[in-house]
Scaffold this motif. Structure first.
Motif, mmCIF file in Angstrom:
data_model
loop_
_atom_site.group_PDB
_atom_site.id
_atom_site.type_symbol
_atom_site.label_atom_id
_atom_site.label_comp_id
_atom_site.label_asym_id
_atom_site.label_seq_id
_atom_site.Cartn_x
_atom_site.Cartn_y
_atom_site.Cartn_z
ATOM 1 N N SER A 1 -2.444 4.195 -4.299
ATOM 2 C CA SER A 1 -3.400 5.199 -3.716
ATOM 3 C C SER A 1 -4.744 4.453 -3.840
ATOM 4 O O SER A 1 -5.706 4.834 -3.162
ATOM 5 C CB SER A 1 -3.248 6.630 -3.899
ATOM 6 O OG SER A 1 -3.411 6.839 -5.131
ATOM 7 N N ASP A 2 -4.968 4.009 -5.118
ATOM 8 C CA ASP A 2 -6.332 3.658 -5.550
ATOM 9 C C ASP A 2 -6.647 2.412 -4.691
ATOM 10 O O ASP A 2 -7.659 2.006 -4.136
ATOM 11 C CB ASP A 2 -6.530 3.145 -6.968
ATOM 12 C CG ASP A 2 -6.578 4.545 -7.712
ATOM 13 O OD1 ASP A 2 -6.623 5.601 -7.093
ATOM 14 O OD2 ASP A 2 -6.275 4.458 -9.015
ATOM 15 N N SER A 3 -5.814 1.151 -5.016
ATOM 16 C CA SER A 3 -6.233 0.148 -4.391
ATOM 17 C C SER A 3 -5.165 -0.881 -3.682
ATOM 18 O O SER A 3 -5.371 -1.679 -3.182
ATOM 19 C CB SER A 3 -7.039 -0.796 -5.394
ATOM 20 O OG SER A 3 -6.064 -0.802 -6.432
ATOM 21 N N THR B 1 8.485 10.241 -11.824
ATOM 22 C CA THR B 1 7.137 9.478 -11.507
ATOM 23 C C THR B 1 7.557 7.790 -11.648
ATOM 24 O O THR B 1 8.584 7.546 -12.342
ATOM 25 C CB THR B 1 6.303 9.553 -12.440
ATOM 26 O OG1 THR B 1 5.754 10.716 -12.432
ATOM 27 C CG2 THR B 1 4.792 8.529 -12.239
ATOM 28 N N ILE C 1 2.288 2.611 -15.999
ATOM 29 C CA ILE C 1 1.348 3.056 -15.449
ATOM 30 C C ILE C 1 2.049 3.830 -14.071
ATOM 31 O O ILE C 1 2.887 3.106 -13.561
ATOM 32 C CB ILE C 1 0.262 2.363 -15.027
ATOM 33 C CG1 ILE C 1 0.697 0.972 -14.533
ATOM 34 C CG2 ILE C 1 -0.537 2.060 -16.224
ATOM 35 C CD1 ILE C 1 -0.603 0.037 -13.959
ATOM 36 N N ASP C 2 1.350 4.700 -13.637
ATOM 37 C CA ASP C 2 1.831 5.653 -12.452
ATOM 38 C C ASP C 2 1.708 4.801 -11.413
ATOM 39 O O ASP C 2 0.559 4.386 -10.707
ATOM 40 C CB ASP C 2 1.184 6.810 -12.202
ATOM 41 C CG ASP C 2 1.775 7.687 -11.080
ATOM 42 O OD1 ASP C 2 2.217 7.151 -10.041
ATOM 43 O OD2 ASP C 2 1.653 8.796 -11.173
ATOM 44 N N GLN D 1 2.349 5.099 -7.947
ATOM 45 C CA GLN D 1 1.838 5.657 -6.814
ATOM 46 C C GLN D 1 0.163 5.855 -7.011
ATOM 47 O O GLN D 1 -0.581 5.640 -5.813
ATOM 48 C CB GLN D 1 2.311 6.997 -6.604
ATOM 49 C CG GLN D 1 3.838 6.979 -6.212
ATOM 50 C CD GLN D 1 4.494 6.268 -4.873
ATOM 51 O OE1 GLN D 1 3.305 5.982 -4.033
ATOM 52 N NE2 GLN D 1 5.488 5.767 -4.902
ATOM 53 N N GLU D 2 -0.262 6.147 -8.081
ATOM 54 C CA GLU D 2 -1.602 6.143 -8.359
ATOM 55 C C GLU D 2 -2.292 4.714 -8.119
ATOM 56 O O GLU D 2 -3.352 4.674 -7.273
ATOM 57 C CB GLU D 2 -2.093 6.697 -9.850
ATOM 58 C CG GLU D 2 -1.762 7.920 -9.953
ATOM 59 C CD GLU D 2 -2.245 8.652 -11.505
ATOM 60 O OE1 GLU D 2 -2.948 7.711 -12.092
ATOM 61 O OE2 GLU D 2 -2.014 9.573 -11.794
ATOM 62 N N VAL D 3 -1.836 3.645 -8.590
ATOM 63 C CA VAL D 3 -2.197 2.367 -8.349
ATOM 64 C C VAL D 3 -2.240 2.046 -6.953
ATOM 65 O O VAL D 3 -3.312 1.616 -6.389
ATOM 66 C CB VAL D 3 -1.376 1.187 -8.995
ATOM 67 C CG1 VAL D 3 -1.799 -0.117 -8.718
ATOM 68 C CG2 VAL D 3 -1.409 1.574 -10.671
ATOM 69 N N GLU E 1 0.742 -1.167 0.084
ATOM 70 C CA GLU E 1 0.193 0.075 0.100
ATOM 71 C C GLU E 1 0.894 1.248 -0.051
ATOM 72 O O GLU E 1 0.440 2.445 -0.196
ATOM 73 C CB GLU E 1 -0.899 -0.095 1.012
ATOM 74 C CG GLU E 1 -1.964 -1.059 1.312
ATOM 75 C CD GLU E 1 -2.649 -1.235 2.415
ATOM 76 O OE1 GLU E 1 -4.140 -0.964 2.200
ATOM 77 O OE2 GLU E 1 -2.266 -1.461 3.555
ATOM 78 N N GLU E 2 2.194 1.040 0.212
ATOM 79 C CA GLU E 2 2.933 2.564 0.160
ATOM 80 C C GLU E 2 4.285 1.822 -0.241
ATOM 81 O O GLU E 2 5.115 0.876 -0.067
ATOM 82 C CB GLU E 2 3.258 2.751 1.666
ATOM 83 C CG GLU E 2 4.003 3.886 1.916
ATOM 84 C CD GLU E 2 3.772 4.449 3.252
ATOM 85 O OE1 GLU E 2 3.733 5.656 3.488
ATOM 86 O OE2 GLU E 2 4.224 3.755 4.128
ATOM 87 N N TYR F 1 7.074 4.097 -12.299
ATOM 88 C CA TYR F 1 6.075 3.360 -13.146
ATOM 89 C C TYR F 1 6.363 2.038 -13.171
ATOM 90 O O TYR F 1 7.245 1.334 -12.494
ATOM 91 C CB TYR F 1 6.490 3.819 -14.759
ATOM 92 C CG TYR F 1 6.251 5.247 -15.056
ATOM 93 C CD1 TYR F 1 4.969 5.646 -15.126
ATOM 94 C CD2 TYR F 1 7.164 6.239 -15.198
ATOM 95 C CE1 TYR F 1 4.326 7.037 -15.532
ATOM 96 C CE2 TYR F 1 6.953 7.454 -15.545
ATOM 97 C CZ TYR F 1 5.730 7.923 -15.767
ATOM 98 O OH TYR F 1 5.405 9.081 -15.971
#
Length: 94
Positions: free
Chosen positions: A70-72, A52, A63-64, A66-68, A41-42, A54
């Protein structure tokens, strides 16, 4: 869990040294060496000004990461490895 961080390119200086303005390509490998799945999760990288981070999906699209997260979060199966990529531009102060 095991994390390794490697530089996967060479600089433009003598003997491949990095000089101001060079781009350093980093590869992070996260391996789940345990017997059960892990929910990540982190992910923190202490190097400031890193691009960024990836993750390549199954189709090879970056794909980013960190976005993944933070989403799930990201589930790393037992015995599975994920590979992340990031870049850093060398500064005069380095």
């Amino acid at each position: 869990m095991q994390l390794t961080k490697n530089i996967i390119n060479s600089g433009l200086g003598d003997n491949g040294a990095f000089v101001e303005g060079d781009e350093i390509d980093y590869e992070f490998r996260i391996i789940n060496r345990g017997n059960s799945n892990v929910l990540l999760e982190e992910f923190k990288e202490p190097l400031e000004d890193l691009s960024t981070i990836y993750l390549a999906d199954d189709s090879g699209t970056l794909i980013d990461f960190q976005e993944v997260l933070s989403d799930s979060g990201v589930i790393i199966l037992a015995g599975e490895e994920i590979i992340l990529q990031a870049k850093y531009i060398v500064k005069a102060s380095d």
